[in-house]
Scaffold this active site. Structure first.
Site, PDB file in Angstrom:
ATOM      1  N   ARG A  16       0.992  -1.293  -0.353  1.00  0.00           N
ATOM      2  CA  ARG A  16       0.190  -0.359  -0.060  1.00  0.00           C
ATOM      3  C   ARG A  16       1.310   1.430   0.243  1.00  0.00           C
ATOM      4  O   ARG A  16       0.495   2.386  -0.152  1.00  0.00           O
ATOM      5  CB  ARG A  16      -0.901  -0.118   1.251  1.00  0.00           C
ATOM      6  CG  ARG A  16      -2.128  -1.209   1.281  1.00  0.00           C
ATOM      7  CD  ARG A  16      -2.853  -1.555   2.278  1.00  0.00           C
ATOM      8  NE  ARG A  16      -1.780  -1.836   3.147  1.00  0.00           N
ATOM      9  CZ  ARG A  16      -2.555  -2.642   4.185  1.00  0.00           C
ATOM     10  NH1 ARG A  16      -3.188  -2.315   5.146  1.00  0.00           N
ATOM     11  NH2 ARG A  16      -1.776  -3.229   4.706  1.00  0.00           N
ATOM     12  N   LYS A  23       8.456  -1.449   3.340  1.00  0.00           N
ATOM     13  CA  LYS A  23       8.412  -0.524   3.892  1.00  0.00           C
ATOM     14  C   LYS A  23       8.567  -0.416   5.444  1.00  0.00           C
ATOM     15  O   LYS A  23       8.597   1.395   5.792  1.00  0.00           O
ATOM     16  CB  LYS A  23       6.330  -0.836   4.110  1.00  0.00           C
ATOM     17  CG  LYS A  23       6.187  -0.122   5.755  1.00  0.00           C
ATOM     18  CD  LYS A  23       4.177   0.108   5.794  1.00  0.00           C
ATOM     19  CE  LYS A  23       4.174  -1.312   6.264  1.00  0.00           C
ATOM     20  NZ  LYS A  23       2.958  -2.102   6.529  1.00  0.00           N
ATOM     21  N   GLN A  74      11.962 -15.472   5.081  1.00  0.00           N
ATOM     22  CA  GLN A  74      10.765 -15.585   5.053  1.00  0.00           C
ATOM     23  C   GLN A  74      10.065 -15.600   3.651  1.00  0.00           C
ATOM     24  O   GLN A  74       9.910 -14.072   2.834  1.00  0.00           O
ATOM     25  CB  GLN A  74       9.489 -14.520   5.988  1.00  0.00           C
ATOM     26  CG  GLN A  74       7.974 -15.167   5.263  1.00  0.00           C
ATOM     27  CD  GLN A  74       6.912 -14.210   5.956  1.00  0.00           C
ATOM     28  OE1 GLN A  74       6.833 -13.007   6.056  1.00  0.00           O
ATOM     29  NE2 GLN A  74       5.577 -14.778   6.221  1.00  0.00           N
ATOM     30  N   GLY A  79       1.372 -13.625   5.007  1.00  0.00           N
ATOM     31  CA  GLY A  79       0.840 -13.602   6.277  1.00  0.00           C
ATOM     32  C   GLY A  79       1.608 -13.268   8.366  1.00  0.00           C
ATOM     33  O   GLY A  79       2.727 -14.228   7.518  1.00  0.00           O
ATOM     34  N   THR A  80       1.102 -12.678   8.549  1.00  0.00           N
ATOM     35  CA  THR A  80       1.784 -12.467   9.496  1.00  0.00           C
ATOM     36  C   THR A  80       1.981 -14.134  10.752  1.00  0.00           C
ATOM     37  O   THR A  80       3.093 -13.747  11.797  1.00  0.00           O
ATOM     38  CB  THR A  80       1.338 -11.758  10.119  1.00  0.00           C
ATOM     39  OG1 THR A  80      -0.266 -11.754  10.329  1.00  0.00           O
ATOM     40  CG2 THR A  80       1.140  -9.698  10.137  1.00  0.00           C
ATOM     41  N   ASP A 104       6.099  -1.948  11.936  1.00  0.00           N
ATOM     42  CA  ASP A 104       5.610  -0.492  10.732  1.00  0.00           C
ATOM     43  C   ASP A 104       4.584   0.655  12.430  1.00  0.00           C
ATOM     44  O   ASP A 104       4.163   0.959  11.906  1.00  0.00           O
ATOM     45  CB  ASP A 104       4.680  -0.642   9.616  1.00  0.00           C
ATOM     46  CG  ASP A 104       3.316  -1.901  10.179  1.00  0.00           C
ATOM     47  OD1 ASP A 104       3.040  -2.450  11.493  1.00  0.00           O
ATOM     48  OD2 ASP A 104       2.938  -2.156   9.569  1.00  0.00           O
ATOM     49  N   ASN A 171      -6.658  -4.145  17.310  1.00  0.00           N
ATOM     50  CA  ASN A 171      -5.551  -5.056  17.516  1.00  0.00           C
ATOM     51  C   ASN A 171      -4.461  -4.406  16.684  1.00  0.00           C
ATOM     52  O   ASN A 171      -3.902  -3.867  16.052  1.00  0.00           O
ATOM     53  CB  ASN A 171      -5.082  -5.645  16.849  1.00  0.00           C
ATOM     54  CG  ASN A 171      -4.721  -6.266  16.540  1.00  0.00           C
ATOM     55  OD1 ASN A 171      -3.824  -6.395  17.463  1.00  0.00           O
ATOM     56  ND2 ASN A 171      -3.419  -7.410  15.648  1.00  0.00           N
ATOM     57  N   ASN A 229       0.819   2.057   6.810  1.00  0.00           N
ATOM     58  CA  ASN A 229       0.501   1.181   5.736  1.00  0.00           C
ATOM     59  C   ASN A 229       0.476   1.908   4.131  1.00  0.00           C
ATOM     60  O   ASN A 229       0.906   1.358   3.206  1.00  0.00           O
ATOM     61  CB  ASN A 229      -0.500   0.457   5.795  1.00  0.00           C
ATOM     62  CG  ASN A 229      -0.794  -0.665   7.185  1.00  0.00           C
ATOM     63  OD1 ASN A 229       0.370  -1.439   7.468  1.00  0.00           O
ATOM     64  ND2 ASN A 229      -1.228  -0.484   7.739  1.00  0.00           N
TER      65      ASN A 229
HETATM   66  C1  UD1 Z   1      -2.065  -6.224  11.081  1.00  0.00           C
HETATM   67  C2  UD1 Z   1      -2.873  -6.734  11.950  1.00  0.00           C
HETATM   68  C3  UD1 Z   1      -4.262  -6.203  12.487  1.00  0.00           C
HETATM   69  C4  UD1 Z   1      -3.986  -5.131  13.217  1.00  0.00           C
HETATM   70  C5  UD1 Z   1      -2.483  -3.911  12.574  1.00  0.00           C
HETATM   71  C6  UD1 Z   1      -1.896  -3.266  13.716  1.00  0.00           C
HETATM   72  C7  UD1 Z   1      -2.131  -8.783  10.721  1.00  0.00           C
HETATM   73  C8  UD1 Z   1      -3.751 -10.057   9.598  1.00  0.00           C
HETATM   74  N1  UD1 Z   1      -3.290  -8.301  10.836  1.00  0.00           N
HETATM   75  O1  UD1 Z   1      -2.276  -4.973   9.696  1.00  0.00           O
HETATM   76  O2  UD1 Z   1      -5.106  -6.861  12.928  1.00  0.00           O
HETATM   77  O3  UD1 Z   1      -4.700  -4.486  13.458  1.00  0.00           O
HETATM   78  O4  UD1 Z   1      -1.720  -5.009  11.907  1.00  0.00           O
HETATM   79  O5  UD1 Z   1      -0.897  -2.325  12.732  1.00  0.00           O
HETATM   80  O6  UD1 Z   1      -1.864  -9.396  10.749  1.00  0.00           O
HETATM   81  N2  UD1 Z   1       4.542  -8.949   8.321  1.00  0.00           N
HETATM   82  C9  UD1 Z   1       5.421 -10.337   7.180  1.00  0.00           C
HETATM   83  N3  UD1 Z   1       5.265 -11.035   6.324  1.00  0.00           N
HETATM   84  C10 UD1 Z   1       4.066 -10.910   5.649  1.00  0.00           C
HETATM   85  C11 UD1 Z   1       2.695 -10.283   5.873  1.00  0.00           C
HETATM   86  C12 UD1 Z   1       3.560  -9.026   7.184  1.00  0.00           C
HETATM   87  O7  UD1 Z   1       7.005 -10.362   7.937  1.00  0.00           O
HETATM   88  O8  UD1 Z   1       3.271 -12.164   5.358  1.00  0.00           O
HETATM   89  C13 UD1 Z   1       5.219  -7.947   8.463  1.00  0.00           C
HETATM   90  C14 UD1 Z   1       4.645  -6.519   8.048  1.00  0.00           C
HETATM   91  O9  UD1 Z   1       6.378  -6.037   7.542  1.00  0.00           O
HETATM   92  C15 UD1 Z   1       4.307  -5.683   9.082  1.00  0.00           C
HETATM   93  C16 UD1 Z   1       3.921  -6.771   9.629  1.00  0.00           C
HETATM   94  O10 UD1 Z   1       4.220  -7.920   9.598  1.00  0.00           O
HETATM   95  O11 UD1 Z   1       5.422  -4.912   9.409  1.00  0.00           O
HETATM   96  C17 UD1 Z   1       2.436  -6.209   9.587  1.00  0.00           C
HETATM   97  O12 UD1 Z   1       1.840  -6.837   8.522  1.00  0.00           O
HETATM   98  P1  UD1 Z   1       1.097  -5.511   7.406  1.00  0.00           P
HETATM   99  O13 UD1 Z   1       1.166  -5.871   6.540  1.00  0.00           O
HETATM  100  O14 UD1 Z   1       1.226  -3.667   7.550  1.00  0.00           O
HETATM  101  O15 UD1 Z   1      -0.829  -6.043   8.400  1.00  0.00           O
HETATM  102  P2  UD1 Z   1      -1.850  -4.763   8.532  1.00  0.00           P
HETATM  103  O16 UD1 Z   1      -2.733  -5.346   7.169  1.00  0.00           O
HETATM  104  O17 UD1 Z   1      -1.338  -3.698   9.332  1.00  0.00           O
HETATM  105 MG    MG Z   2       1.290  -2.700   9.535  1.00  0.00          MG
END
Ligand code: UD1
Ligand code: MG
Length: 462
Positions: A16, A23, A74, A79-80, A104, A171, A229
């Site tokens: 995004r 990011k 990874q 996903g997280t 972030d 969250n 984001n």
């Molecule tokens: C995430 C949470 C959401 C919360 C928000 C708070 C999830 C699914 N959702 O959403 O509930 O309200 O954070 O800021 O967790 N990342 C990885 N690998 C991946 C995907 C993401 O390492 O495969 C890392 C990203 O680099 C980032 C973090 O995880 O630093 C969060 O990912 P992001 O895509 O920003 O999640 P949100 O949509 O913000």
């Molecule tokens: Mg985020």
């Protein structure tokens, strides 16, 4: 007390943001976003810190060079929860508390993280999640509670029902887990219906019914947990960060004429009775003494400025030192390793690099001073240039105490000017000048009396 290990999620691309840069390394007030998260975690003294990288892993690693961090890759970002699963092997045998944060969320403080950890340890829960009430919860996972207020699950915005989207408790993406229970739960998470990703917040619903259960801890300051984001959120984070720093400095006795237009990084220190005009940018490890005035348009990075100094409008100062009682600018450029000693004066359109300007010395107008040592009480005339580069190497210029350099002098380095010498205006100095000498390095002027009229009539005829 159980051991603590911190895991920072930083593998995502940040789609995004629409950026070539991952990011978490986007600069926030001059530092990579993730550096703030590391800084907030530091006082918790975790045994280990693991950063999950993936998208442009090398760029993220470089941004954190010198930190005592383990990196886990990874390679594909599913996903997280999938991100955290990558750390399972590295954490084999670890049975303590796991603090999970995202790279972030740069406004998080150590105080908040510590509060979360203490609440987690006291409750013996399997998971403790940090939450916040936001006036506009758009984009965040929503916290679903039971009628009695117990934590049920977290639902992502994309998958939430219209009613769930009305929930304003979100969250924060910051969790404490009992490590042994977490990895079991992560294995059980199924891909989300809309995005097909493995969502870490789904671990909450899975752990809820296990012995120990889960809990939510609302953050005291909801602004702290803001995630970045989008570019709009990056701008919003800066506004919050700068406001917070300005508020601290105002309380410490610094005058900031327009706090909404003061771009000051969190590591900056300023002594009391200093005055900042609007639109000043102070970045990195910058320290400014008391009673110093900084006018509009100055940008200072990783520099030390003394007390009772005046920086006039539009100066750029990087990795430099300015002593007490100096005057700089307007529009001066101090490049890395410029050092001005007490009461030195550097005026408009002057560039200084890797040089010392001694006590009470002046370089007031239109000069370039590079690889030079200027002694005390020296006057450097307007337009003077040190020629430090011959196309192959850089060379030194030394100007000793009490020298007077006339206007528009060219000093071809390596060269030195002895104590008390005077250099005539317009000179090109290629040889060392002995102490107390008067140096002329220019052609002698010829005046042809009455010739002006002859010159004019010749040209008129032509
Ligand atoms: C995430 C949470 C959401 C919360 C928000 C708070 C999830 C699914 N959702 O959403 O509930 O309200 O954070 O800021 O967790 N990342 C990885 N690998 C991946 C995907 C993401 O390492 O495969 C890392 C990203 O680099 C980032 C973090 O995880 O630093 C969060 O990912 P992001 O895509 O920003 O999640 P949100 O949509 O913000
Ligand atoms: Mg985020």
């Amino acid at each position: 007390m159980k051991d603590l290990c911190t895991v920072i999620l930083a593998a995502g691309q940040g789609t995004r943001m629409r950026s070539k840069l991952p990011k978490v390394v986007h600069p926030v007030a001059g530092l990579p976003m993730i550096a703030y998260v590391i800084e907030a975690c530091r006082p918790l003294l975790a045994k280990r810190t693991v950063v999950i990288t993936g998208h442009q892993a090398d760029t993220v690693r470089e941004a954190l060079a010198g930190e005592a961090i383990e990196f886990v890759c990874q390679p594909q970002q599913h996903g997280t929860a999938h991100a955290l699963l990558q750390a399972r092997e590295a954490l084999t045998g670890f049975d303590g508390d796991l603090l999970v944060v995202s790279g972030d969320t740069p406004l998080l403080t150590a105080q908040t993280l510590n509060g979360l950890l203490q609440a987690h340890r006291e409750s013996h829960a399997l998971a403790t999640v940090l939450t916040a009430e936001l006036p506009d919860p758009t984009g965040y996972g929503r916290v679903v509670r039971s009628a009695t207020g117990g934590l049920l699950r977290i639902v992502e915005e994309l998958e939430a029902t219209p009613q769930e989207r009305q929930i304003r408790e979100i969250n924060a993406g910051v969790y404490c887990f009992a490590a042994h229970a977490l990895f079991e739960a992560l294995q059980a998470i199924r891909p989300s219906a809309v995005k097909g990703e493995l969502y870490l917040p789904d671990a909450i619903a899975l752990l809820r019914d296990c012995d120990g259960g889960v809990q939510a801890l609302p953050a005291l300051d909801p602004d702290e947990i803001r995630g970045v984001n989008t570019r709009a959120e990056l701008a919003e984070i800066h506004r919050l960060l700068w406001r917070k720093v300005a508020a601290r400095l105002l309380a410490e006795g610094v005058t900031i004429l327009d706090p909404e237009r003061a771009c000051i990084g969190p590591l900056v220190r300023i002594g009391s009775d200093s005055i900042l005009y609007p639109n000043v940018t102070l970045e990195g490890q910058t320290v400014i003494g008391g009673g110093t005035t900084i006018y509009s348009g100055c940008r200072i990075r990783n520099s030390t400025i003394g007390s009772d100094t005046v920086l006039l409008d539009g100066c750029i100062i990087q990795e430099s030192q300015i002593g007490d009682g100096c005057q700089v600018g307007p529009y001066a450029h101090l490049r890395p390793l410029a050092r001005l000693q007490r009461h030195a004066k550097v005026g408009n359109f002057v560039e200084i690099k890797k040089s010392v300007v001694g006590e009470g010395s002046k370089v007031p107008h239109l000069s370039y001073i590079g690889d030079t040592t200027i002694g005390d009480r020296v006057n450097v005339g307007a337009g003077t240039i040190t020629c430090n580069y011959d196309g192959f190497a850089k060379h030194q210029t030394v100007i000793e105490n009490d020298v007077f350099v006339g206007s528009d002098v060219i000093l071809v380095a390596p060269v030195s000017v002895g104590r008390g010498a005077i250099i005539a205006a317009g000179s090109t100095i290629t040889e060392n000048v002995p102490p107390d000498a008067l140096a002329f390095g220019r052609a002698r002027q010829v005046n042809k009396s009455g010739s002006a009229g002859a010159f004019r009539s010749k040209h008129r005829k032509g």
